[in-house]
Design a protein around this motif. Structure first.
Motif, PDB file in Angstrom:
ATOM      1  N   GLY A  46      29.525  89.181  59.690  1.00 28.29           N
ATOM      2  CA  GLY A  46      30.576  89.250  58.678  1.00 28.29           C
ATOM      3  C   GLY A  46      31.177  87.882  58.398  1.00 28.29           C
ATOM      4  N   LEU A  47      31.381  87.104  59.458  1.00 29.57           N
ATOM      5  CA  LEU A  47      31.895  85.738  59.283  1.00 29.57           C
ATOM      6  C   LEU A  47      30.931  84.898  58.456  1.00 29.57           C
ATOM      7  N   LEU A  48      29.651  85.075  58.721  1.00 34.73           N
ATOM      8  CA  LEU A  48      28.640  84.339  57.969  1.00 34.73           C
ATOM      9  C   LEU A  48      28.697  84.705  56.487  1.00 34.73           C
ATOM     10  N   ILE A  49      28.838  86.002  56.217  1.00 32.19           N
ATOM     11  CA  ILE A  49      28.905  86.456  54.823  1.00 32.19           C
ATOM     12  C   ILE A  49      30.153  85.912  54.146  1.00 32.19           C
ATOM     13  N   VAL A  50      31.294  86.012  54.853  1.00 31.49           N
ATOM     14  CA  VAL A  50      32.564  85.546  54.283  1.00 31.49           C
ATOM     15  C   VAL A  50      32.527  84.057  53.993  1.00 31.49           C
ATOM     16  N   ASN A  51      31.920  83.299  54.918  1.00 30.80           N
ATOM     17  CA  ASN A  51      31.948  81.837  54.779  1.00 30.80           C
ATOM     18  C   ASN A  51      30.761  81.277  54.017  1.00 30.80           C
ATOM     19  N   THR A  52      29.807  82.140  53.660  1.00 37.45           N
ATOM     20  CA  THR A  52      28.684  81.665  52.854  1.00 37.45           C
ATOM     21  C   THR A  52      29.179  81.111  51.527  1.00 37.45           C
ATOM     22  N   LYS A  53      30.097  81.833  50.899  1.00 37.12           N
ATOM     23  CA  LYS A  53      30.648  81.363  49.624  1.00 37.12           C
ATOM     24  C   LYS A  53      31.412  80.053  49.813  1.00 37.12           C
ATOM     25  N   GLN A  54      32.184  79.974  50.907  1.00 38.13           N
ATOM     26  CA  GLN A  54      32.937  78.744  51.166  1.00 38.13           C
ATOM     27  C   GLN A  54      31.998  77.559  51.363  1.00 38.13           C
ATOM     28  N   LEU A  55      30.933  77.780  52.140  1.00 38.07           N
ATOM     29  CA  LEU A  55      29.956  76.714  52.365  1.00 38.07           C
ATOM     30  C   LEU A  55      29.242  76.343  51.072  1.00 38.07           C
ATOM     31  N   ALA A  56      28.900  77.369  50.284  1.00 39.46           N
ATOM     32  CA  ALA A  56      28.233  77.111  49.011  1.00 39.46           C
ATOM     33  C   ALA A  56      29.156  76.357  48.062  1.00 39.46           C
ATOM     34  N   ASP A  57      30.435  76.753  48.034  1.00 38.22           N
ATOM     35  CA  ASP A  57      31.408  76.070  47.171  1.00 38.22           C
ATOM     36  C   ASP A  57      31.578  74.610  47.588  1.00 38.22           C
ATOM     37  N   ASN A  58      31.616  74.371  48.889  1.00 39.09           N
ATOM     38  CA  ASN A  58      31.738  72.987  49.378  1.00 39.09           C
ATOM     39  C   ASN A  58      30.544  72.144  48.935  1.00 39.09           C
ATOM     40  N   ALA A  59      29.349  72.753  49.009  1.00 36.78           N
ATOM     41  CA  ALA A  59      28.146  72.031  48.586  1.00 36.78           C
ATOM     42  C   ALA A  59      28.182  71.746  47.086  1.00 36.78           C
ATOM     43  N   LYS A  60      28.609  72.736  46.307  1.00 37.50           N
ATOM     44  CA  LYS A  60      28.686  72.559  44.858  1.00 37.50           C
ATOM     45  C   LYS A  60      29.698  71.488  44.470  1.00 37.50           C
ATOM     46  N   GLU A  61      30.826  71.459  45.199  1.00 40.13           N
ATOM     47  CA  GLU A  61      31.888  70.520  44.839  1.00 40.13           C
ATOM     48  C   GLU A  61      31.594  69.085  45.261  1.00 40.13           C
ATOM     49  N   GLN A  62      30.461  68.892  45.943  1.00 39.17           N
ATOM     50  CA  GLN A  62      30.030  67.523  46.251  1.00 39.17           C
ATOM     51  C   GLN A  62      29.277  66.890  45.083  1.00 39.17           C
ATOM     52  N   ILE A  63      28.915  67.744  44.105  1.00 38.24           N
ATOM     53  CA  ILE A  63      28.231  67.228  42.921  1.00 38.24           C
ATOM     54  C   ILE A  63      29.196  66.338  42.132  1.00 38.24           C
ATOM     55  N   THR A  64      28.749  65.136  41.811  1.00 38.30           N
ATOM     56  CA  THR A  64      29.597  64.171  41.105  1.00 38.30           C
ATOM     57  C   THR A  64      28.965  63.793  39.757  1.00 38.30           C
ATOM     58  N   ILE A  65      29.793  63.865  38.739  1.00 39.54           N
ATOM     59  CA  ILE A  65      29.390  63.366  37.417  1.00 39.54           C
ATOM     60  C   ILE A  65      30.023  61.989  37.237  1.00 39.54           C
ATOM     61  N   SER A  66      29.200  60.989  37.045  1.00 38.00           N
ATOM     62  CA  SER A  66      29.691  59.610  36.859  1.00 38.00           C
ATOM     63  C   SER A  66      29.736  59.280  35.376  1.00 38.00           C
TER      64      SER A  66
END
Length: 303
Positions: A46-66
């Motif tokens: 359950g923790l993995l499921i709950v935090n999958t979105k958080q981990l995915a969001d963190n990865a997405k928010e590392q994308i930088t547009i210069s």
């Protein structure tokens, strides 16, 4: 001989009672342990499921547009663009990077001062834009880039299109397989807890049949078994939650960037769900297990 018989009978009786008590405690312990372990693993999942979105969001928010600016861009235009980007719905953070700072960073990455060879700084002033996770899709990012590129003082807009596509694709794939694994594991967990409770009740099948033969109703016979196993389920759930809390604490201690305690409401729902699941599985499993032995004929109890 008569004296020996009268002295040995109470001793044998007490020994048998102690044996039965140890057997009962051992049975209860195995049920609690099996419920606790299974619920603990379910909680981890359950923790993995709950935090999958958080981990995915963190990865997405590392994308930088210069957003690279032209050399003749005015300071007021740059300031206005940065403020508009910072206030945009899709922006998490907008940072202005002067070309001097960019040159220092590049020299540090390369390990040598490239300006000494070129004689000038070829880099441009830029604004680095980090997007909010909900806006990191190939279509939305391409639309944002196209819109920024139309501004007259913008020289070029750059981002890693391949990385965006890779992250979006993998997030969807991982999320799908985690849901499949969760469904399978939940089913297995229910079977394991059900088997432990059925084995516990199996050892008392003769008691169940004896109570039934002297006129006790099925409901009367089921009640103490259900209540006892509900308490065992609650105890197993508490042990699972304690272990889950310890694991959470140490993961958060060693990986604070995961922010496991950020959404306490979801964690609370998860913990309550694990506790309630322990009670429900115990209740349903005990009901059907006792019902099975209540419906058996006396001769079938030996098989």
């Amino acid at each position: 001989m008569f004296v020996i018989f009268t002295l040995s009978t109470p001793t044998m009786s007490k020994s048998f009672e102690r044996y039965q008590k140890r057997k009962l405690i051992s049975s209860y312990f195995s049920v609690v342990l099996s419920i606790g372990l299974v619920l603990f693993l379910l909680g981890i999942l359950g923790l993995l499921i709950v935090n999958t979105k958080q981990l995915a969001d963190n990865a997405k928010e590392q994308i930088t547009i210069s957003v690279f600016l032209k050399d003749n861009a005015k300071a007021v235009e740059i300031d206005q663009l940065q403020k508009s980007l910072a206030m945009a719905d899709y922006t998490k953070q907008a940072t202005y990077v002067p070309k001097e700072e960019a040159a220092e960073q590049l020299s540090s990455d390369l390990g040598e001062n490239f300006e000494e060879y070129l004689g000038y700084n070829p880099l441009k002033n830029s604004i680095d834009v980090q997007l909010k996770a909900d806006y990191v899709t190939q279509d939305q990012v391409a639309e944002i880039v196209a819109d920024l590129g139309e501004k007259p003082y913008v020289h070029e807009v750059s981002y890693d299109a391949f990385l965006v596509g890779l992250i979006v694709e993998n997030v969807e794939r991982i999320g799908f397989w985690i849901l499949i694994a969760s469904a399978i594991f939940t089913f297995i967990a229910v079977l394991l807890i059900n088997s432990s409770i059925r084995l516990s009740i199996y050892s008392k099948r003769f008691i169940i049949k004896t109570m039934q033969m002297v006129g006790a109703t099925k409901r009367f016979i089921r009640r103490p078994f259900i209540w006892t196993n509900i308490k065992l389920g609650m105890l197993g759930a508490v042990l699972a939650l304690i272990a889950l809390g310890i694991v959470l604490y140490y993961i958060n201690l060693n990986f604070p960037e995961l922010q496991l305690f950020k959404n306490q409401l979801i964690l609370g729902i998860l913990f309550i769900g694990v506790f309630v699941l322990g009670i429900l599985i115990s209740l349903v499993s005990t009901y059907f297990a006792t019902q099975r032995f209540l419906n058996l004929r006396t001769d079938d109890l030996y098989y």
